[in-house]
Design a protein around this motif. Structure first.
Motif, short mmCIF file in Angstrom:
data_model
loop_
_atom_site.label_atom_id
_atom_site.label_comp_id
_atom_site.label_asym_id
_atom_site.label_seq_id
_atom_site.Cartn_x
_atom_site.Cartn_y
_atom_site.Cartn_z
N GLU A 1 0.83 -1.20 0.00
CA GLU A 1 0.00 0.00 0.00
C GLU A 1 0.87 1.26 0.00
OE1 GLU A 1 -3.65 -0.03 0.22
OE2 GLU A 1 -3.09 -2.03 -0.52
N LEU B 1 0.80 5.49 0.60
CA LEU B 1 0.11 6.67 1.12
C LEU B 1 1.01 7.88 0.96
CD1 LEU B 1 -0.49 4.08 3.24
CD2 LEU B 1 -2.06 5.77 4.19
N ASP B 2 0.46 8.95 0.39
CA ASP B 2 1.27 10.16 0.21
C ASP B 2 1.23 11.02 1.47
OD1 ASP B 2 -1.22 11.38 0.16
OD2 ASP B 2 -0.91 12.43 -1.73
N SER C 1 -2.14 12.28 2.91
CA SER C 1 -2.89 11.16 3.50
C SER C 1 -2.37 10.84 4.89
CB SER C 1 -2.82 9.92 2.61
OG SER C 1 -3.43 10.14 1.36
N ARG D 1 -4.53 2.09 7.80
CA ARG D 1 -4.72 2.14 6.34
C ARG D 1 -6.15 1.79 5.97
NH1 ARG D 1 -6.76 2.29 2.45
NH2 ARG D 1 -6.21 1.52 0.39
N ASN E 1 -8.53 4.57 6.52
CA ASN E 1 -8.41 5.68 5.58
C ASN E 1 -9.61 5.72 4.64
OD1 ASN E 1 -7.31 6.76 2.75
ND2 ASN E 1 -6.11 7.70 4.38
N ASP F 1 -12.21 9.09 3.01
CA ASP F 1 -12.38 9.44 1.61
C ASP F 1 -13.76 9.09 1.06
OD1 ASP F 1 -9.80 10.44 1.43
OD2 ASP F 1 -8.95 8.48 1.05
N ARG G 1 -5.17 14.04 -2.10
CA ARG G 1 -4.55 12.98 -1.31
C ARG G 1 -4.51 11.74 -2.19
NH1 ARG G 1 -8.18 14.91 2.70
NH2 ARG G 1 -9.59 13.16 2.33
N ILE H 1 -3.85 7.60 -2.02
CA ILE H 1 -3.55 6.29 -1.45
C ILE H 1 -3.70 5.28 -2.58
CG2 ILE H 1 -4.27 6.91 0.88
CD1 ILE H 1 -6.88 5.41 0.35
#
Length: 466
Positions: A251, A253-254, A257, A319, A322, A326, A363, A365
């Motif tokens: 995975e 994530l930036d 995020s 995660r 998350n 969103d 964002r 992911i």
């Protein structure tokens, strides 16, 4: 005719299986996807058996009343949104695990079985149901099948379609058919099982499934690898591929995020890096794969941390959570793009450039192991200029994904919301064939109208509330 339909509906099932209460109609009007045409059903029917489903379908077919099948309502593309004059057929009371066979490594389940409940039962035999959407604690197997749901473990174990061996399906005339087999291999005739998986309830109503189980790993190793920028993290995905190691979870994530997760959960992820690769290896070779990954990702500037089991579980849960951040709102839309993995770095860079140019927040992911990204564009308010910029960024992000050989949806499905883009990916020849398939299985268009495929004007019906 509306009164007659209502009377017969109440005769077809028990009185307490039909609701026209305003609160119920409102609750079952939508799933978690964006709402483009809010409608409330004329009734909600709670099926408790295959016979219930058959009776309701036969009645609806006779009166030409649309049926929207529904599980837990966790979909995010509007696949379970009510349509004009419809009944919503809830299947979540059909929640029995009919058989769990450790020797054959299969389970037979009703559609309302919760993903996590099946996994809990399978774990007692050292097995697991591999597909694990972020909503696995509340989503149903039937809903997973309807959307061909993915999840975190897709990188190694594939999506729902890869785990479905056979289906029991009620057709639009009320007939019950069985497709597939309980063996892992089987090529007798056309693969109707795979056709129903991902069809979003538009071809038939799944009332039972035989699914393949996998071995529950006894060795699991988790890496948190922090990078100075998201492009380096995306390059790390390709580096692992070149090393021929196979994570079960991979995975990405930036930075935004990570900041959002920290804000909502009190974690400190953003202080450790600007982008994160969350990687999990399982199986007897996990330690060897970890060693290879540490070397490869270290060369790209990654800060590699091997987490202890408790911290690893917390990271994976963060995660998964998350997803809740969103869920779409009027000023925020999370996408479900997939691109070839070789295009990950380029596509993420293009998304960032779009965000700056359109003046919208971003964002990112991703289920990076299979190139499935969930970029979320957002604007702070609801002014017309901001919403226009948001939509422009969405349209451009989808056009760019298609240009790179990608798709407009990797795992969430088309539903109602993504019909606006489906024609960009599928030409008229393909759309025409899909309409022919739809018409063959559902000649009167009663199953989940206006969803999944381009069918022209949505099916309408002027039935009155029963």
């Amino acid at each position: 005719m509306g009164e007659e339909f209502g009377r017969e509906l109440r005769e077809a099932v028990r009185f307490d299986q039909v609701s026209v209460a305003p609160a119920e109609l409102s609750r079952y009007a939508i799933d978690q996807g964006p709402v483009t045409d809010y409608q409330e059903p004329v009734a909600v029917v709670f099926a408790e058996s295959v016979e219930d489903v058959q009776a309701v379908v036969r009645l609806a077919a006779r009166y030409r009343v649309p049926i929207v099948p529904r599980g837990a309502g966790t979909g995010v593309s509007g696949g379970a949104h009510a349509t004009l004059g419809c009944i919503v057929l809830s299947l979540d009371r059909m929640n029995k695990i009919i058989e769990l066979n450790p020797a054959d490594e299969i389970a037979r389940v009703e559609p309302g079985v919760i993903n996590a409940a099946l996994n809990d039962a399978a774990a007692q035999h050292g097995l697991m149901f591999a597909p694990d959407p972020a909503s696995y604690k509340i989503s149903t197997i039937g809903g997973n099948i309807a959307t061909n749901a993915g999840g975190l473990r897709c990188a190694k174990y594939g999506v729902t379609r890869d785990a479905v061996l056979a289906l029991d399906v009620v057709l639009a005339d009320g007939r019950l058919i069985h497709t597939g087999h309980r063996t892992f291999k089987g090529v007798a005739g056309y693969d109707l099982t795979s056709l129903f998986v991902g069809s979003e309830g538009t071809l038939g109503i799944v009332v039972g499934a035989t699914v393949r189980l996998k071995y529950l790993p006894t060795v699991v190793r988790t890496l948190a690898v922090f990078f100075p920028d998201v492009q380096s993290a995306a390059a790390g995905v390709l580096a692992l591929g070149r090393e021929r190691v196979q994570p079960c979870i991979l995975e990405l994530l930036d930075g935004p995020s990570l900041e959002e997760l920290d804000f909502r959960n009190g974690s400190n992820l953003a202080s450790r890096g600007t982008a994160l690769l969350l990687i999990q290896f399982d199986g007897l070779g996990a330690d060897a794969e970890v060693a290879i990954a540490e070397t490869a990702l270290g060369k790209l500037g990654g800060l590699v941390i091997q987490e202890d089991p408790a911290e690893a579980e917390q990271l994976v849960e963060l995660r998964r959570n998350n997803r809740g951040l969103d869920v779409d709102a009027e000023n925020r839309v999370g996408e479900d793009i997939a691109v070839p993995r070789s295009q990950l770095v380029y596509y993420i860079t293009a998304l960032e450039e779009m965000s700056r140019r359109h003046g919208v927040g971003l964002r990112v992911i991703a289920h990076a192991g299979d190139g499935n990204l969930h970029p979320t564009f957002w604007v702070p308010g609801m002014d017309l200029q901001g919403i226009a910029a948001l939509n422009a960024a969405l349209d451009e992000s989808i056009a760019k994904a298609l240009e790179l050989g990608g798709t407009i949806t990797g795992e969430h499905g088309i539903g109602q919301y993504k019909l606006r883009w489906l024609g960009l990916e599928q030409g008229e020849d393909v759309s025409g064939l899909q309409r022919s398939v739809k018409n063959l299985f559902d000649p009167h268009g009663i199953f989940n109208p206006g969803k999944a495929i381009l069918c022209g004007p949505p099916f309408t019906n002027l039935q009155t509330t029963p």
